[in-house]
Scaffold this active site. Structure first.
Site, PDB file in Angstrom:
ATOM      1  N   ILE A 159       0.965  -1.303  -0.067  1.00 22.83           N
ATOM      2  CA  ILE A 159      -0.042  -0.242  -0.014  1.00 22.83           C
ATOM      3  C   ILE A 159       0.815   1.244   0.144  1.00 22.83           C
ATOM      4  O   ILE A 159       1.955   1.424   1.016  1.00 22.83           O
ATOM      5  CB  ILE A 159      -0.759  -0.058   1.427  1.00 22.83           C
ATOM      6  CG1 ILE A 159      -1.814  -1.092   1.438  1.00 22.83           C
ATOM      7  CG2 ILE A 159      -1.962   1.367   1.393  1.00 22.83           C
ATOM      8  CD1 ILE A 159      -2.512  -1.422   2.618  1.00 22.83           C
ATOM      9  N   GLY A 189       8.693   4.643   2.352  1.00 23.85           N
ATOM     10  CA  GLY A 189       7.477   4.514   3.058  1.00 23.85           C
ATOM     11  C   GLY A 189       6.245   3.993   2.758  1.00 23.85           C
ATOM     12  O   GLY A 189       5.751   4.399   1.809  1.00 23.85           O
ATOM     13  N   SER A 190       5.777   3.406   3.560  1.00 21.52           N
ATOM     14  CA  SER A 190       4.361   2.726   3.187  1.00 21.52           C
ATOM     15  C   SER A 190       3.783   1.641   4.278  1.00 21.52           C
ATOM     16  O   SER A 190       4.237   1.729   5.262  1.00 21.52           O
ATOM     17  CB  SER A 190       4.164   2.403   1.774  1.00 21.52           C
ATOM     18  OG  SER A 190       2.979   2.256   1.410  1.00 21.52           O
ATOM     19  N   ARG A 191       3.074   0.672   3.713  1.00 20.50           N
ATOM     20  CA  ARG A 191       2.638  -0.070   4.718  1.00 20.50           C
ATOM     21  C   ARG A 191       2.362  -1.502   4.025  1.00 20.50           C
ATOM     22  O   ARG A 191       2.122  -1.704   2.487  1.00 20.50           O
ATOM     23  CB  ARG A 191       1.226   0.287   5.067  1.00 20.50           C
ATOM     24  CG  ARG A 191       0.512  -0.738   6.065  1.00 20.50           C
ATOM     25  CD  ARG A 191      -0.901  -0.013   6.299  1.00 20.50           C
ATOM     26  NE  ARG A 191      -2.156  -0.714   6.216  1.00 20.50           N
ATOM     27  CZ  ARG A 191      -3.471  -0.147   6.256  1.00 20.50           C
ATOM     28  NH1 ARG A 191      -3.579   0.836   6.668  1.00 20.50           N
ATOM     29  NH2 ARG A 191      -4.438  -1.021   6.109  1.00 20.50           N
TER      30      ARG A 191
END
Length: 232
Positions: A159, A189-191
């Site tokens: 994501i 950066g993220s998930r």
């Protein structure tokens, strides 16, 4: 062991996807230094950070089909029973979801949480909301892998977030992945969300730090139930 060997074993290799960025940052440092010498050192620090961001360390992955390992370095931000995104075609009933949030200082290489054959890879455009928000799983740009694992079919979703603007996935449908094998990365950066079928018990707690390819986030076949954790 020589000093050279000590330094070589301490340094972490940079993934090839980061070469162009590290080169661009260093070139920018030279240009800034030409304009005003102190700016070169600022640019050099940013170049070193860029190399650090794209680091690709080796990991020691437990080879046990009853274990699910973390797909990324980061902080466990959510553990919930939710209905998976429609494009995964996994279930219309809630599944266990473990979410790992990566900040700009975490290793961003993504790894397979279980071994298995990749059934499908689905990319979906979306927004760039804060990846820690629950609605980011449905609203944000994402790329999903569906893997037929030893205990059923799982979903792994990359994501994008506020800073992340590029999801990379070099895995294709039909490819067989080993547990902990690299399958992609997300820039800056993220998930990562992991959707697990019935029988999986979480082995991490919200707020816990995980190591991609090493930390066990869930387990099958255990009668002891969820693990209770506390902060100290």
């Amino acid at each position: 062991m020589s000093l050279f060997d000590t330094i070589r074993n301490t340094l972490v290799p940079v993934h090839k996807e980061g070469y162009i960025f590290v080169g661009a940052f260093f070139l920018g440092s030279l240009v800034l230094g030409w304009i005003w010498e102190p700016l070169f050192w600022v640019g050099l620090v940013l170049t070193l950070w860029c190399a650090y961001f794209f680091r690709d360390p080796e990991r020691v992955t437990p080879q046990d089909d009853d274990l699910v390992v973390s797909p990324a370095d980061g902080r466990v931000s959510m553990i919930q029973m939710v209905i998976p995104p429609e494009e995964l075609r996994l279930s219309t009933e809630p599944m266990l979801r473990v979410s790992i949030f990566m900040n700009v200082f975490d290793v961003h290489i993504n790894r397979a949480p279980v071994r298995g054959a990749v059934r499908q890879v689905v990319y979906r455009e979306g927004q760039f909301l804060n990846a820690e928000l629950d609605k980011a799983s449905s609203d944000n740009e994402r790329n999903s892998l569906v893997i037929d694992g030893p205990h059923g079919t799982i979903g792994v979703v990359q994501i994008a977030g506020l800073v992340a603007r590029r999801i990379l996935c070099w895995t294709v449908p039909g490819q067989v992945l080993g547990t902990g094998e690299r399958f992609g990365l997300i820039r800056f950066g993220s998930r990562l969300d992991v959707y697990l079928p019935a029988g999986a018990e979480p082995r991490v707690a919200v707020g816990q730090r995980s190591i991609g390819g090493e930390t066990v986030i869930a387990e099958y076949g255990s009668a002891k139930g969820p693990v209770i954790s506390r902060r100290s």
